[in-house]
Design an enzyme around this catalytic site. Structure first.
Site, PDB file in Angstrom:
ATOM      1  N   CYS A  94      46.495  37.402  39.692  1.00  0.00           N
ATOM      2  CA  CYS A  94      45.534  37.826  40.711  1.00  0.00           C
ATOM      3  C   CYS A  94      46.069  38.880  41.689  1.00  0.00           C
ATOM      4  CB  CYS A  94      44.986  36.599  41.436  1.00  0.00           C
ATOM      5  SG  CYS A  94      43.356  36.911  42.139  1.00  0.00           S
ATOM      6  N   ARG A 128      32.400  37.347  46.119  1.00  0.00           N
ATOM      7  CA  ARG A 128      33.635  36.748  45.589  1.00  0.00           C
ATOM      8  C   ARG A 128      33.324  36.037  44.293  1.00  0.00           C
ATOM      9  NH1 ARG A 128      38.063  37.137  48.505  1.00  0.00           N
ATOM     10  NH2 ARG A 128      39.303  35.851  47.127  1.00  0.00           N
ATOM     11  N   HIS A 191      44.278  31.401  38.152  1.00  0.00           N
ATOM     12  CA  HIS A 191      45.134  30.418  38.826  1.00  0.00           C
ATOM     13  C   HIS A 191      44.896  29.091  38.116  1.00  0.00           C
ATOM     14  CE1 HIS A 191      45.371  33.195  42.322  1.00  0.00           C
ATOM     15  NE2 HIS A 191      44.089  33.383  42.141  1.00  0.00           N
TER      16      HIS A 191
HETATM   17  N1  GLN Z   1      42.876  39.446  47.599  1.00  0.00           N
HETATM   18  C1  GLN Z   1      42.568  39.686  46.217  1.00  0.00           C
HETATM   19  C2  GLN Z   1      41.085  39.589  45.914  1.00  0.00           C
HETATM   20  O1  GLN Z   1      40.363  38.960  46.654  1.00  0.00           O
HETATM   21  C3  GLN Z   1      43.344  38.720  45.355  1.00  0.00           C
HETATM   22  C4  GLN Z   1      42.891  37.298  45.475  1.00  0.00           C
HETATM   23  C5  GLN Z   1      43.784  36.292  44.809  1.00  0.00           C
HETATM   24  O2  GLN Z   1      44.954  36.543  44.598  1.00  0.00           O
HETATM   25  N2  GLN Z   1      43.260  35.120  44.539  1.00  0.00           N
HETATM   26  O3  GLN Z   1      40.641  40.113  44.943  1.00  0.00           O
END
Ligand code: GLN
Length: 239
Positions: A94, A128, A191
């Site tokens: 990520c 998101r 993750h």
């Molecule tokens: N900040 C980055 C995004 O929102 C990565 C997020 C993450 O590592 N879970 O895309």
């Protein structure tokens, strides 16, 4: 400890969310179960990359955490690029997956320049992407993980996807891809942690690291009942 396999954990303070530390623990423990000693070396801002690194693992983080490490990562960039070219096995999840690419434009419009080891580019999007992911890959079969990111990532011609998404969004929600691979570097949005639930990927990385170090690798057949159970439960969870 005789000749341990050396696992570098990149920026464990800032880039380590949604259980990403579990990837490091899994690699170290599975190496031991396979009969090899393991040593985990955290590399934080200002630290050098140790010589004789066998495996490199990095996790995710908030946009703010990425902002904190981006300059330091640029310092390590040439060495990391040389190691990726040299086929050192790496797993970037990520936030560090994004920063191993060319650039990430964050939600506030800031452009974080990555180290360009992966031919990918990422733009934040207003929605998101959160939830369990099921993907499939020729090399690893069904891959199960959890995503939580705003960035949408586009793959360039110098990488190949890790997998195709069956459930979830993955790289961008339009081309059906998840993650990116270059040599022995795997980048992914997953993750979960990823490796406890996907031992095939863990052992793939271990096999390469051990073979590079000792010229041959003899991995044992391990009891996978706990990861089988974790996979089974994750598959029944709604997004
Ligand atoms: N900040 C980055 C995004 O929102 C990565 C997020 C993450 O590592 N879970 O895309």
């Amino acid at each position: 400890m005789t000749n341990p396999i050396r696992i570098v954990h990149l920026y464990p303070r800032e880039m380590n969310i949604y259980g990403d530390r579990g990837n490091v623990l899994t690699l170290a423990r599975r190496l031991e179960w396979h009969g090899y000693a393991a040593q985990v070396i955290p590399v934080n801002r200002g630290d050098r990359l140790p010589t004789g690194t066998d495996l490199i693992v990095g996790g995710g983080g908030q946009d703010s955490g990425q902002g904190l490490v981006v300059c330091d990562l640029a310092r390590l960039g040439p060495d990391l690029a040389a190691m990726a070219d040299d086929a050192v096995p790496m797993l970037m999840v990520c936030g560090l997956y994004q920063l191993f690419g060319h650039a990430f434009r964050t939600g506030s419009g800031t452009i974080l320049h990555g180290i360009g080891v992966l031919d990918i580019e990422t733009m934040s999007s207003p929605r998101r992407m959160i939830g369990n992911v099921v993907a499939r890959s020729d090399d690893f079969g069904q891959i199960i993980g959890y995503e939580n990111h705003s960035g949408r990532t586009t793959l360039g011609p110098r990488v190949r996807p890790l997998g195709r998404v069956d459930v979830g969004v993955g790289n961008n929600g339009t081309d059906g891809t998840e993650g990116a691979r270059f040599n022995n570097l795997i980048g992914t949005y997953l993750h979960g942690s990823l490796l406890p639930k996907n031992p095939a990927i863990a052992d793939h990385l271990i096999q390469i690291a051990v073979r590079r170090r000792f010229d041959s690798a003899q991995l044992r057949t391990l009891d996978e009942s706990l990861s089988d159970e974790a996979r089974r439960v994750a598959l029944t969870r709604p997004r």
